[in-house]
Enzyme design. Structure first.
Site, PDB file in Angstrom:
ATOM      1  N   THR A  12      63.439 -34.502 118.437  1.00 24.14           N
ATOM      2  CA  THR A  12      63.956 -33.657 117.359  1.00 24.14           C
ATOM      3  C   THR A  12      63.148 -32.377 117.156  1.00 24.14           C
ATOM      4  O   THR A  12      63.562 -31.504 116.393  1.00 24.14           O
ATOM      5  CB  THR A  12      63.995 -34.434 116.035  1.00 24.14           C
ATOM      6  OG1 THR A  12      62.675 -34.916 115.739  1.00 24.14           O
ATOM      7  CG2 THR A  12      64.950 -35.615 116.129  1.00 24.14           C
ATOM      8  N   GLY A  13      62.011 -32.244 117.824  1.00 21.38           N
ATOM      9  CA  GLY A  13      61.194 -31.041 117.692  1.00 21.38           C
ATOM     10  C   GLY A  13      61.734 -29.893 118.525  1.00 21.38           C
ATOM     11  O   GLY A  13      62.707 -30.041 119.283  1.00 21.38           O
ATOM     12  N   CYS A 129      51.010 -23.740 127.679  1.00 25.41           N
ATOM     13  CA  CYS A 129      52.039 -22.722 127.929  1.00 25.41           C
ATOM     14  C   CYS A 129      51.456 -21.411 128.452  1.00 25.41           C
ATOM     15  O   CYS A 129      51.993 -20.820 129.403  1.00 25.41           O
ATOM     16  CB  CYS A 129      52.853 -22.481 126.660  1.00 25.41           C
ATOM     17  SG  CYS A 129      51.871 -22.099 125.206  1.00 25.41           S
ATOM     18  N   GLN A 156      50.325 -14.185 121.717  1.00 25.59           N
ATOM     19  CA  GLN A 156      51.174 -15.365 121.674  1.00 25.59           C
ATOM     20  C   GLN A 156      52.158 -15.343 120.510  1.00 25.59           C
ATOM     21  O   GLN A 156      51.803 -15.090 119.359  1.00 25.59           O
ATOM     22  CB  GLN A 156      50.299 -16.619 121.640  1.00 25.59           C
ATOM     23  CG  GLN A 156      49.414 -16.700 122.879  1.00 25.59           C
ATOM     24  CD  GLN A 156      48.642 -17.999 123.015  1.00 25.59           C
ATOM     25  OE1 GLN A 156      47.594 -18.020 123.644  1.00 25.59           O
ATOM     26  NE2 GLN A 156      49.136 -19.085 122.448  1.00 25.59           N
ATOM     27  N   HIS A 242      55.321 -15.419 125.357  1.00 30.04           N
ATOM     28  CA  HIS A 242      53.919 -15.015 125.345  1.00 30.04           C
ATOM     29  C   HIS A 242      53.684 -13.903 126.361  1.00 30.04           C
ATOM     30  O   HIS A 242      54.309 -13.867 127.425  1.00 30.04           O
ATOM     31  CB  HIS A 242      53.015 -16.193 125.701  1.00 30.04           C
ATOM     32  CG  HIS A 242      52.924 -17.246 124.646  1.00 30.04           C
ATOM     33  ND1 HIS A 242      53.478 -17.116 123.394  1.00 30.04           N
ATOM     34  CD2 HIS A 242      52.312 -18.477 124.670  1.00 30.04           C
ATOM     35  CE1 HIS A 242      53.223 -18.206 122.692  1.00 30.04           C
ATOM     36  NE2 HIS A 242      52.522 -19.045 123.440  1.00 30.04           N
ATOM     37  N   GLN A 315      57.405 -19.192 126.501  1.00 33.24           N
ATOM     38  CA  GLN A 315      56.497 -20.338 126.406  1.00 33.24           C
ATOM     39  C   GLN A 315      57.212 -21.611 125.966  1.00 33.24           C
ATOM     40  O   GLN A 315      56.686 -22.708 126.179  1.00 33.24           O
ATOM     41  CB  GLN A 315      55.330 -20.023 125.454  1.00 33.24           C
ATOM     42  CG  GLN A 315      55.554 -20.294 123.987  1.00 33.24           C
ATOM     43  CD  GLN A 315      56.514 -19.325 123.315  1.00 33.24           C
ATOM     44  OE1 GLN A 315      56.929 -18.334 123.896  1.00 33.24           O
ATOM     45  NE2 GLN A 315      56.878 -19.621 122.074  1.00 33.24           N
TER      46      GLN A 315
END
Length: 333
Positions: A12-13, A129, A156, A242, A315
């Site tokens: 779910t992220g 990343c 970033q 990034h 990223q």
């Protein structure tokens, strides 16, 4: 490729959701998809290839019958469930930093060290990343001549802190336009119209944990154990993708012309380098795709064996979700 049962831990992220999207895009041979998340999300539905999938609560029994588990959760969750995933007979391809420096766990960027997948013992780690974006950009140079040192500065995007980072930037911009002030919650300070030169806590001699990743992970991925990296990581008010300024020194001199030729032909790279016509990599151009753009290639005026370059990459995709799925594709091959 054979059809496999796939689980996503942390479905779910932001990264988990991107993984679902990319599994569809790349036509990954999924026989069944099992989204796994916290008890709060369990029982909810997500869509995959036009069908509903029910989210399963993360537990020791949640991984039975799976062939591959893609990790999109925090370190503590990855560490908690890794033994259960391996015990269930699945391969855990983990995006957290929990196992990256474990000598028994491969750390893989498919364009660079795909052969390392072969010696996994049930867990394969996905790099940081910024490390991924940078190493994809410079790998062809490292193959031409071993890289001895790197000086890098990363810029970033707020999405590196998840959806909350995006919301905080947007809400601050809106509030400031109305003459209001919002107390920051995700970042240490206001990020709108600002740059915060710290990502992570102090890890070594004034360098943060984020900054040390490029050296520690880069050595392992490039198989250059003596490579030295000095890195500064800053959070900038950019939504996605990034950017990294890189100064590197190789064992043997590489000319600018040769460097451009190598990068133009490197897997996962696109040469975007025409200063006269204002053509160079930018976050807006590299977002929501998987290629690392590389440009501003020039000699380092302080070192005859040095080169400067500028690279940008998404990223959330190449730096996280896509690279994880590319590793899973290697497993199937």
């Amino acid at each position: 490729m054979k059809q496999v049962n796939v689980g996503i831990l942390g479905a779910t992220g932001a990264v988990g959701q991107e993984m679902i999207k990319i599994l569809e895009e790349r036509n990954f041979p999924v026989a069944s998809l099992r989204p796994i998340a916290s008890a709060r999300s369990a029982g909810s539905k997500i869509m995959f290839r036009g069908q509903e999938c029910t989210i399963v609560e993360a537990s020791d029994d949640a991984f039975e019958g799976l062939d591959i588990v893609l990790g999109a959760a925090e370190n503590d969750i990855a560490e908690r469930f890794a033994p259960s995933i391996v015990k269930a007979g699945a391969v855990f391809v983990d995006n957290s930093s929990a196992f990256r420096l474990d000598p028994n766990v491969p750390l893989v960027i498919p364009e660079i060290n795909p052969e390392d997948v072969k010696w996994h013992k049930g867990i394969i780690s996905n790099p940081n990343c910024t490390t991924i974006v940078t190493l994809v950009a410079i790998n062809a140079l490292a193959k031409e001549s071993p890289i001895e040192t790197i000086i890098a500065s990363s810029y970033q995007a707020v999405s590196g802190a998840g959806k909350g980072g995006i919301d905080e930037l947007n809400n601050e911009v809106k509030a400031l336009s109305e003459g209001k002030h919002l107390e920051p919650k995700v970042f240490q300070y206001q990020i709108a119209y600002n740059i915060i030169p710290q990502i992570g806590g102090e890890a070594f001699e004034g360098y943060t944990s984020e900054e040390m990743k490029m050296q520690n992970e880069g050595r392992k991925i490039l198989h250059l154990p003596e490579m030295k990296v000095s890195c500064t990581c800053a959070r900038v008010p950019v939504i996605r993708s990034h950017s990294v300024s890189v100064v590197l020194r190789t064992k043997e001199k590489i000319s600018v012309e040769r460097a451009k030729e190598l990068i133009a032909n490197a897997p996962g790279c696109k040469l975007v380098d025409d200063l006269k016509n204002k053509v160079y990599p930018m976050p807006l151009d590299t977002s929501d795709q998987d290629i690392v753009y590389v440009g501003r290639i020039r000699e380092d005026l302080t070192d005859e064996r040095g080169l400067n370059l500028w690279c940008c990459g998404d990223q959330v995709r190449k730096g996280a979700a896509t690279n994880t799925i590319q590793i899973a594709e290697l497993l199937l091959k």
